[in-house]
Design a protein around this motif. Structure first.
Motif, PDB file in Angstrom:
ATOM      1  N   SER A 122      -8.073 -35.845  12.727  1.00 30.98           N
ATOM      2  CA  SER A 122      -9.149 -34.808  13.403  1.00 30.98           C
ATOM      3  C   SER A 122      -9.418 -34.433  12.239  1.00 30.98           C
ATOM      4  O   SER A 122     -10.077 -33.399  11.917  1.00 30.98           O
ATOM      5  N   ASP A 123      -7.934 -33.381  12.018  1.00 36.23           N
ATOM      6  CA  ASP A 123      -7.492 -32.439  10.822  1.00 36.23           C
ATOM      7  C   ASP A 123      -7.400 -31.620  11.852  1.00 36.23           C
ATOM      8  O   ASP A 123      -8.026 -30.839  11.153  1.00 36.23           O
ATOM      9  N   ALA A 124      -7.527 -31.462  13.014  1.00 35.29           N
ATOM     10  CA  ALA A 124      -7.393 -30.579  14.002  1.00 35.29           C
ATOM     11  C   ALA A 124      -6.469 -29.531  12.907  1.00 35.29           C
ATOM     12  O   ALA A 124      -5.628 -28.993  12.964  1.00 35.29           O
ATOM     13  N   GLN A 125      -6.713 -28.121  13.524  1.00 33.39           N
ATOM     14  CA  GLN A 125      -5.585 -26.554  12.832  1.00 33.39           C
ATOM     15  C   GLN A 125      -4.321 -26.854  13.527  1.00 33.39           C
ATOM     16  O   GLN A 125      -4.421 -27.507  15.123  1.00 33.39           O
ATOM     17  N   ARG A 126      -3.435 -26.825  13.411  1.00 33.89           N
ATOM     18  CA  ARG A 126      -2.112 -26.943  13.834  1.00 33.89           C
ATOM     19  C   ARG A 126      -1.503 -25.516  15.032  1.00 33.89           C
ATOM     20  O   ARG A 126      -0.415 -25.620  15.109  1.00 33.89           O
TER      21      ARG A 126
ATOM     22  N   PHE B  72       5.692 -31.326  17.592  1.00 34.65           N
ATOM     23  CA  PHE B  72       4.820 -31.619  16.351  1.00 34.65           C
ATOM     24  C   PHE B  72       4.909 -30.346  15.438  1.00 34.65           C
ATOM     25  O   PHE B  72       5.762 -29.337  15.700  1.00 34.65           O
ATOM     26  N   ALA B  73       5.139 -30.482  13.943  1.00 29.66           N
ATOM     27  CA  ALA B  73       5.175 -30.078  12.779  1.00 29.66           C
ATOM     28  C   ALA B  73       3.655 -29.278  12.760  1.00 29.66           C
ATOM     29  O   ALA B  73       2.248 -29.697  13.266  1.00 29.66           O
ATOM     30  N   ALA B  74       4.169 -28.253  11.928  1.00 27.68           N
ATOM     31  CA  ALA B  74       2.652 -26.739  11.734  1.00 27.68           C
ATOM     32  C   ALA B  74       1.857 -28.082  10.606  1.00 27.68           C
ATOM     33  O   ALA B  74       2.645 -28.855   9.888  1.00 27.68           O
TER      34      ALA B  74
END
Length: 431
Positions: A380-384, A429-431
């Motif tokens: 979804s290309d959500a902010q990380r 979880f990567a930035a």
């Protein structure tokens, strides 16, 4: 039979079914109002039943009221024998569906529970076979605003459409609607009338009516169908839901409302340029014609600047600080609070109090959960920013696990660091 022969046979079956579906789809597209009257014999074709078995088997799932599971079918009966008996029942018009097993499952992130209907495996296979045959016909009628449980469509496309309409089309007034108890309130008469618009084969219609009227068994007690509802958990239920709500899609599309409908199964939002309360009133009127109501507490009109949740993401319109860009605002997304709460609950559940297990075993169980949730939001290309913070939460849960396992605070917190967890293979979880 050799492994290569088995693979070839499986591919052969899949290709044959795809050819059948392509033919049905092509004929259905030639006339969007044509009714199909000779479909039943295709449902009990050997290749269709085998493909249906493969798909149902891949979904796993618990046994129904007969307590028969996949392993017992494979070991004690044999798949070919099992499917041959189903074929005979269908061919001789002896097939009858049985009540579904009702159980209650927790709504993730919510205190209440929702009913889940579990058909027996035989009924699941027949439902899947029916779905394989009739879905290509209805697909030709379904509209682009519908994204849920459809071939080659999904959450990623729905989310992308919202970002586009809010960020670029500037449809910043949002109707966030919730249909109250949709699966419990599907009217059988309306649904069958909609099915008959495309299907005239009486035996196929009897199959579908049989599943709708099969009733449920709960704690050994039979509950007869009262003419409404389709069990969540049935293989064919999502398709029937889309057939039902396709009428709503058509009503909205043919109305004079200036806005964009994005529907995923029974979840929907409408993005408009304004007049939110009026749009809400019109949408509720359309749903009333299908004997459906919105949940007054959960349905609301909001400004995109204030944000709203849909499909596990939070959407919000924000100012762009870069003066060189042509656009002054854009729609950003990140995991919703409910989605964040859900992944934390899953982590707690997986880690739990399984003190007989090693840390490596816990991590092995945890990784698929973390990876699956992260992949959804990556797509979804959500902010990380919020996502990366979960690394600390996971580390803390594992540290607490070790402390309790060894009854030593030193061993619990002193052992664990990010580098140790990376070395043990924990998904990060990567930035």
């Amino acid at each position: 039979m050799s492994a290569s022969t088995a693979v070839d046979n499986a591919m052969n079956v899949q290709e044959k079914v795809q050819v059948l579906q392509s033919k049905l789809s092509r004929v259905a597209k030639q006339s969007l109002g044509r009714r199909f009257g000779a479909l039943y014999d295709k449902i009990y074709r050997r290749d269709v039943l085998m493909e249906a078995w493969k798909r149902v088997r891949a979904n796993h799932g618990a046994p129904g009221i007969d307590e028969q599971d996949f392993e017992s079918i494979e070991k004690e009966i044999g798949v070919r024998t099992f499917l041959a008996e189903i074929r005979r029942e269908l061919k001789q018009n002896r097939y009858q569906s049985v009540p579904v097993k009702r159980c209650w499952i927790e709504k993730e992130g919510k205190p209440d529970k929702r009913p889940l209907g579990i058909p027996i495996i035989r009924d699941r296979v027949v439902q899947m076979a029916c779905k394989l045959v009739i879905e290509p016909i209805f697909e030709t009628n379904f509209l682009p605003c519908s994204y849920g449980f459809r071939p080659k469509r999904g959450t990623k496309m729905a989310i992308k459409k919202i970002v586009q309409m809010v960020g670029f089309a500037k449809q910043t007034t949002i109707l966030d609607a919730d249909i109250k108890g949709f699966f419990d309130n599907v009217d059988h008469d309306i649904l069958m009338k909609l099915v008959r618009k495309r299907i005239s084969d009486p035996r196929v219609l009897r199959l579908i009516e049989g599943w709708l009227k099969a009733g449920v068994m709960e704690e050994g007690k039979f509950h007869e169908s009262d003419g409404v509802g389709t069990p969540q958990g049935g293989v064919i239920s999502p398709l029937l839901a889309n057939i039902y709500l396709h009428s709503f899609d058509k009503m909205f599309t043919e109305s004079n409302l200036s806005g964009t409908l994005i529907r995923y199964a029974d979840d929907l939002v409408v993005a408009t340029w304004g007049a939110g309360p009026y749009v809400r009133k019109r949408v509720e009127g359309m749903l009333n014609r299908l004997k459906l109501k919105t949940n007054a507490e959960k349905t609301r009109v909001v400004r995109a600047e204030d944000g709203f949740d849909f499909l596990g993401e939070h959407f919000r319109l924000r100012q762009i600080k870069n003066p060189r860009t042509r656009h002054r605002q854009h729609c950003v997304i990140w995991p919703s609070d409910r989605s964040m709460k859900r992944i934390r609950e899953k982590v707690r559940k997986v880690v739990g109090r399984r003190y007989s297990m090693s840390l490596e075993e816990i991590i092995a169980d945890l990784n698929p959960v973390l990876r699956g949730w992260d992949n959804y939001h990556k797509a979804s290309d959500a902010q990380r920013k919020r996502i990366v913070k979960l690394n600390g939460f996971v580390r803390d849960r594992l540290s607490i696990f070790l402390k309790r396992k060894h009854n030593s605070e030193v061993k619990g917190f002193g052992r664990l660091s990010d580098s140790v967890l990376v070395r043990l293979g924990l998904y990060r979880f990567a930035a």
